[in-house]
Write a protein that holds these residues in place. Structure first.
Motif, short mmCIF file in Angstrom:
data_model
loop_
_atom_site.label_atom_id
_atom_site.label_comp_id
_atom_site.label_asym_id
_atom_site.label_seq_id
_atom_site.Cartn_x
_atom_site.Cartn_y
_atom_site.Cartn_z
N ARG A 260 0.82 -1.04 -0.23
CA ARG A 260 0.04 0.12 -0.05
C ARG A 260 0.99 1.21 0.02
NH1 ARG A 260 -3.07 -2.96 -1.64
NH2 ARG A 260 -4.94 -3.48 -1.06
N SER A 261 0.50 2.25 -0.90
CA SER A 261 1.43 3.33 -0.99
C SER A 261 0.59 4.67 -1.17
CB SER A 261 2.55 3.37 -2.08
OG SER A 261 1.45 3.12 -3.31
N MET A 262 1.33 5.99 -0.61
CA MET A 262 0.68 7.23 -0.80
C MET A 262 1.68 7.84 -1.57
SD MET A 262 0.07 9.98 2.20
CE MET A 262 -0.25 11.62 2.05
N MET A 263 1.16 8.89 -2.44
CA MET A 263 1.90 9.47 -3.32
C MET A 263 1.55 11.21 -3.18
SD MET A 263 2.15 9.70 -7.66
CE MET A 263 0.68 10.40 -7.73
N VAL A 264 2.89 11.76 -2.81
CA VAL A 264 2.51 13.24 -2.78
C VAL A 264 3.25 13.81 -3.90
CG1 VAL A 264 3.41 15.18 -1.09
CG2 VAL A 264 2.85 13.10 -0.29
N HIS A 265 2.37 14.54 -4.63
CA HIS A 265 3.01 15.23 -5.85
C HIS A 265 2.70 16.76 -6.16
CE1 HIS A 265 2.87 14.61 -10.61
NE2 HIS A 265 3.44 15.69 -10.41
N PRO A 266 3.59 17.36 -5.70
CA PRO A 266 3.38 18.74 -5.27
C PRO A 266 3.65 19.83 -6.54
CG PRO A 266 5.50 18.31 -4.20
CD PRO A 266 5.02 16.95 -4.76
N ALA A 267 4.89 19.38 -7.28
CA ALA A 267 4.92 20.44 -8.31
C ALA A 267 6.24 20.01 -8.76
CB ALA A 267 5.28 21.90 -7.99
N MET A 268 6.95 20.67 -9.93
CA MET A 268 8.03 20.23 -10.80
C MET A 268 9.32 20.59 -10.19
SD MET A 268 7.19 18.76 -13.67
CE MET A 268 8.44 18.98 -14.93
N ALA A 269 9.34 21.71 -9.31
CA ALA A 269 10.50 22.05 -8.71
C ALA A 269 10.85 20.92 -7.55
CB ALA A 269 10.44 23.25 -7.96
N THR A 270 12.16 20.58 -7.57
CA THR A 270 12.60 19.40 -6.61
C THR A 270 12.66 19.93 -5.26
OG1 THR A 270 14.85 19.88 -6.97
CG2 THR A 270 13.77 18.17 -8.05
N SER A 271 12.67 21.48 -5.10
CA SER A 271 13.04 21.95 -3.65
C SER A 271 11.71 22.00 -2.89
CB SER A 271 13.02 23.75 -3.86
OG SER A 271 12.00 24.22 -4.88
N SER A 272 10.47 22.01 -3.46
CA SER A 272 9.22 21.57 -3.32
C SER A 272 9.13 20.13 -2.65
CB SER A 272 8.19 21.75 -3.94
OG SER A 272 8.13 21.03 -5.16
N HIS A 273 9.90 19.19 -3.37
CA HIS A 273 9.63 17.94 -2.88
C HIS A 273 10.39 17.58 -1.34
CE1 HIS A 273 9.75 16.90 -7.51
NE2 HIS A 273 8.83 17.48 -7.05
N LYS A 274 11.61 18.55 -1.28
CA LYS A 274 12.31 18.33 0.01
C LYS A 274 11.41 18.92 0.90
CE LYS A 274 16.74 18.32 -1.79
NZ LYS A 274 17.00 16.95 -1.38
N THR A 275 10.56 19.85 0.66
CA THR A 275 9.74 20.71 1.68
C THR A 275 8.54 19.78 2.20
OG1 THR A 275 10.01 22.92 1.01
CG2 THR A 275 8.20 22.58 2.25
N TYR A 276 7.96 19.01 1.23
CA TYR A 276 6.84 18.24 1.70
C TYR A 276 7.37 16.93 2.17
CZ TYR A 276 2.96 20.79 -0.61
OH TYR A 276 2.10 21.73 -0.68
N LYS A 277 8.37 16.39 1.84
CA LYS A 277 9.15 15.23 2.55
C LYS A 277 9.31 15.57 4.03
CE LYS A 277 12.45 11.78 2.55
NZ LYS A 277 12.89 11.61 3.93
N SER A 278 10.04 16.81 4.31
CA SER A 278 10.32 17.30 5.60
C SER A 278 8.90 17.41 6.19
CB SER A 278 11.07 18.51 5.71
OG SER A 278 10.26 19.40 5.17
N TRP A 279 7.94 17.63 5.69
CA TRP A 279 6.52 18.01 6.47
C TRP A 279 6.08 16.78 6.75
CZ3 TRP A 279 4.07 22.10 2.75
CH2 TRP A 279 4.28 23.53 2.90
N VAL A 280 6.16 15.43 5.87
CA VAL A 280 5.60 14.13 6.20
C VAL A 280 6.58 13.61 7.15
CG1 VAL A 280 5.30 11.88 5.23
CG2 VAL A 280 4.81 14.08 3.85
N ASP A 281 7.74 13.60 7.00
CA ASP A 281 8.44 12.91 8.01
C ASP A 281 8.24 13.55 9.45
OD1 ASP A 281 9.91 11.48 6.31
OD2 ASP A 281 11.55 12.94 6.10
N LYS A 282 8.09 14.75 9.47
CA LYS A 282 7.83 15.41 11.09
C LYS A 282 6.26 15.23 11.38
CE LYS A 282 7.43 20.06 13.07
NZ LYS A 282 7.49 21.57 12.79
N ALA A 283 5.45 15.13 10.38
CA ALA A 283 4.22 14.70 10.88
C ALA A 283 3.93 13.49 11.27
CB ALA A 283 3.26 15.13 9.78
N LEU A 284 4.92 12.39 10.64
CA LEU A 284 4.65 11.19 11.15
C LEU A 284 5.29 10.91 12.50
CD1 LEU A 284 5.27 9.14 7.60
CD2 LEU A 284 3.16 9.11 9.08
#
Length: 754
Positions: free
Chosen positions: A339-363
């Protein structure tokens, strides 16, 4: 097999030849039926829409391997996103091997991760990894591979037990050119070949087509990858080229002389458990959750902490994962293991780092909170998930009790969960090993778009905005959440912004319209099909640089009024009879007609009558499909109107039309519309006289409703003399006008023909 061949021999139009399933195809399909998540052997092989039967149809449209004199063939194969296109072309490849094709080339993605994904699946499914006796395989061969390829093809030609050559290559100009250079040095005159272009609408097409059409580029000025594909095709004297895609808009809008313009089209039918756009956005709209705009970071909106909607999506995912953990099959070969979840924010990889840090912190915070609360009071821990659990229980009533899910989160899910970035940065996950752990959260952009398969995807969080007039095919390729999810569809959720939800919803109509048109032209020369698409005004069909055809958009919105009626005497006579017959019928079935003032607000008296609430189906069948519109410009608009109304009817069969009988169908008199400088026999309708905008006057344009379809019918004599009706040039003209309210608007994209 005999039954299948009998069916194939009755296909219309006839196939060029009938491919037979041989030993390898049977072996391949039996192997696929044993896959952890594969369909049954019967589903693969039985019925006209089975994978085998459709693959036989596809290959049967290609060149027969025994005839090496015919020109190369080009075909388009259309499926849905995540619907089984790879399985389809794998089956075509198996059939090609069994029926005498010596070389199959697969253009397997524009990115290395996609090529690796496709190549690994092909090697596994075709038995290459097991050292089977049916295939030689080469990956991205360079000029140093000449002797190897030559040896393999010579062995194929002389041995009775043939091992065909499978070549997988990155869809990149340089890589394809390298392959073409090698093959150009070999004698391939007796080697029937097949090219499979996966995701054929991407990168393969000439990105300078629009410039050529506009006269801004020379006819021989072409883009790099397109040129390399033409070079490859030129060195294969006997081959067929199959374009596989779920978004064929670009392929269908190539100019007819384009070397990659498909000659025929075939379809891939998904299995019963497939869930696509209709399943998510129409039939189960509660699975879509809107992300508030204020929760999406942008230049004008600074978001510094995890958005509430992202936290909600994580809670949904954890519950879905916990249910899976409690109910999954055990063992190495267990089905549906992820089972998986996909977070697809935008093209810019900087946004990926932001969302990953949010996910890590939230979990991390959520895990610590649940552990602390569960230790003292499990019910309080469960309350953190109560809203999401109640929502899931409505859409998936068999979900396990909340207290069990919370316990499973702590016992298994948190420990089995891996959060990774999937992009081109050095710290990103280069290759997701789905067997390494059961639960994944993938954060990324372009690499999670087209062609990428996310195993067991159940929660998608896609705050990515719609953008300005995005391409329909690009939008649809983001829908990684489609797929074979029917068994657990109720546990899925898709988080998108409201504009994206609206665009996906409207795209579905366009997709089904194109697919229905292709089904009607299945196997027929596509050059004979005029490209007329229903397409929402929110979207353009594809990126503009590859469109070689002249196209324009005709809105089916507001007043649709023929400028020229009764182009010839036969049409005039037919329309006069039609008008009398249809009004008589409608008065009998839906009348009587009454003064328009009784239904128009603020009108004391009107010279016109109206018949209200005539079903749109009757208006189409009785009148609009039969009225003769002979002027080319009017006919194009009329066709757009018919297609648009038919689309409205598919969405709502109960739609009604109010029919106004202008001047109670007494024959009026109007002069030819001013300014044309043409004699009356050109028969221009006097539109401006009817739809004048005189201040303070209730004119004919006002005889309609803002939320309902209106049809106006009228009779008049037409002449050039300003006052003398007796000098009319044209007698008893039948004229109509249709008004479509804004809430029902459609737009038709039409091909312009010279």
């Amino acid at each position: 097999m005999t039954t299948s061949i009998k069916i194939l021999k009755t296909v219309k139009p006839p196939l060029r030849w009938v491919p037979e399933q041989g030993e390898f195809t049977i072996e391949f399909l039996k192997s696929k039926s044993k896959d952890a998540n594969g369909p049954s052997y019967a589903a693969l092989t039985e019925g006209a829409d089975s994978i085998l039967h459709e693959a036989q149809r596809i290959l049967g449209r290609c060149l027969p391997p025994g005839n090496i004199e015919e020109d190369p063939e080009t075909g388009l194969v259309v499926g849905y996103v995540q619907s089984g296109k790879t399985l389809s072309f794998e089956t075509v490849i198996a059939l090609a091997r069994d029926n005498g094709y010596g070389m199959i080339i697969v253009l397997a993605g524009t990115k290395n991760n996609l090529r690796d994904q496709s190549e690994e699946r092909l090697k596994k499914d075709l038995g290459i990894d097991d050292g089977g006796d049916h295939w030689y395989h080469l990956s991205n061969p360079t000029t140093s591979a000449k002797n190897q390829i030559e040896t393999r093809l010579q062995a194929w030609q002389k041995k009775s037990t043939k091992k065909a050559l499978l070549i997988t290559v990155l869809k990149h100009g340089g890589r394809i050119e390298d392959l073409a250079k090698v093959l150009a040095k070999l004698d391939l005159s007796c080697v029937p070949s097949l090219i499979i272009d996966d995701e054929s609408d991407q990168a393969s097409l000439n990105t300078k087509a629009a410039r050529i059409k506009a006269g801004l580029a020379a006819i021989n000025e072409v883009s790099t990858t397109y040129k390399s594909i033409l070079t490859l095709r030129a060195v294969l004297p006997h081959h067929s080229y199959l374009q596989y895609t779920a978004t064929p808009q670009a392929n269908l809008l190539l100019v007819q002389t384009d070397f990659l313009n498909p000659n025929f089209a075939e379809l891939v039918t998904p299995g019963e458990s497939y869930t696509g756009g209709t399943a998510f956005f129409i039939d189960n709209a509660d699975l879509i959750v809107e992300i508030p705009t204020k929760q999406v970071p942008s230049k004008t909106n600074n978001v510094v902490s995890p958005p509430k909607s992202l936290l909600q999506a994580l809670r949904y995912f954890l519950l879905a994962a916990a249910h899976h953990s409690l109910t999954r099959e055990k063992g190495i070969k267990a089905k549906d293991r992820n089972r998986s979840m996909m977070v697809h924010p935008a093209m810019a990889t900087s946004s990926h780092k932001t969302y990953k840090s949010w996910v890590d912190k939230a979990l991390k915070t959520l895990r610590r909170t649940v552990e602390d609360l569960h230790a003292s009071d499990p019910a309080v821990a469960g309350a953190k998930f109560e809203v999401e659990y109640e929502s899931l229980a409505k859409s998936f009533p068999d979900i396990r009790p909340l207290r069990e899910l919370i316990a499973e989160l702590l016992d298994e899910v948190f420990d089995e969960l891996n959060v990774v970035e999937v992009n081109g940065t050095k710290d990103a996950e280069k290759k997701v090993n789905w067997r390494a752990t059961r639960y994944w959260i993938l954060v990324g952009g372009a690499k999670l778009d087209r062609g990428y398969t996310v195993e067991g995807l159940c929660i998608t969080y896609m705050p990515r905005p719609l953008g300005s007039a995005p391409a329909a095919d690009t939008l649809q390729q983001r829908a990684r959440f489609f797929g074979y999810k029917k068994p657990y569809l109720g546990l899925c959720r898709v988080f998108v912004q409201g504009t994206v939800k609206a665009a996906f919803t409207e795209y579905i109509e366009h997709e089904e319209f194109v697919r229905e048109a292709l089904a009607n032209h299945r196997g027929l020369p596509l050059a004979k099909w005029r490209r007329d698409f229903i397409l929402t005004e929110m979207l353009k069909p594809t990126r503009g640089n590859v469109i070689g055809l002249g196209i324009r958009r005709i809105p089916v919105n507001g007043w649709l009024v023929p400028k020229v009626m009764q182009r010839d005497d036969n049409a005039a006579a037919a329309n006069r009879t039609l008008l009398i017959d249809v009004v008589t019928k409608w008065r009998r079935d839906f009348g009587p007609d009454e003064n328009a003032a009784t239904v128009l607000s603020g009108v004391k008296d009107s010279p016109h009558n109206v018949i209200v609430d005539i079903p749109l189906r009757n208006v189409l069948d009785d009148f609009l499909l039969n009225v003769q519109v002979r002027d080319p410009s009017d006919a194009e608009q009329h066709t757009a109107m018919l297609i648009g109304l038919a689309a409205m009817l598919r969405e709502d069969e109960s739609l009604k039309v109010d029919v106004f009988l202008m001047n109670r169908l007494d024959t009026g008199y109007r002069t030819r519309e001013a300014g044309h400088g043409l004699p009356a026999e050109h028969r221009f309708a006097p539109i401006n006289q009817y739809f004048s905008q005189s201040a303070g006057m209730l004119n004919d344009r006002d005889h309609c409703f803002s939320d309902r379809i209106t049809l106006q019918l009228r009779k008049f004599d037409l002449g050039t003399h300003q006052r003398d009706k007796s000098k009319a040039d044209i007698k008893d003209v039948t004229w109509f006008a249709l008004n479509v309210p804004a809430k029902l608007r459609k737009a038709l994209l039409v091909e312009e023909r010279g």
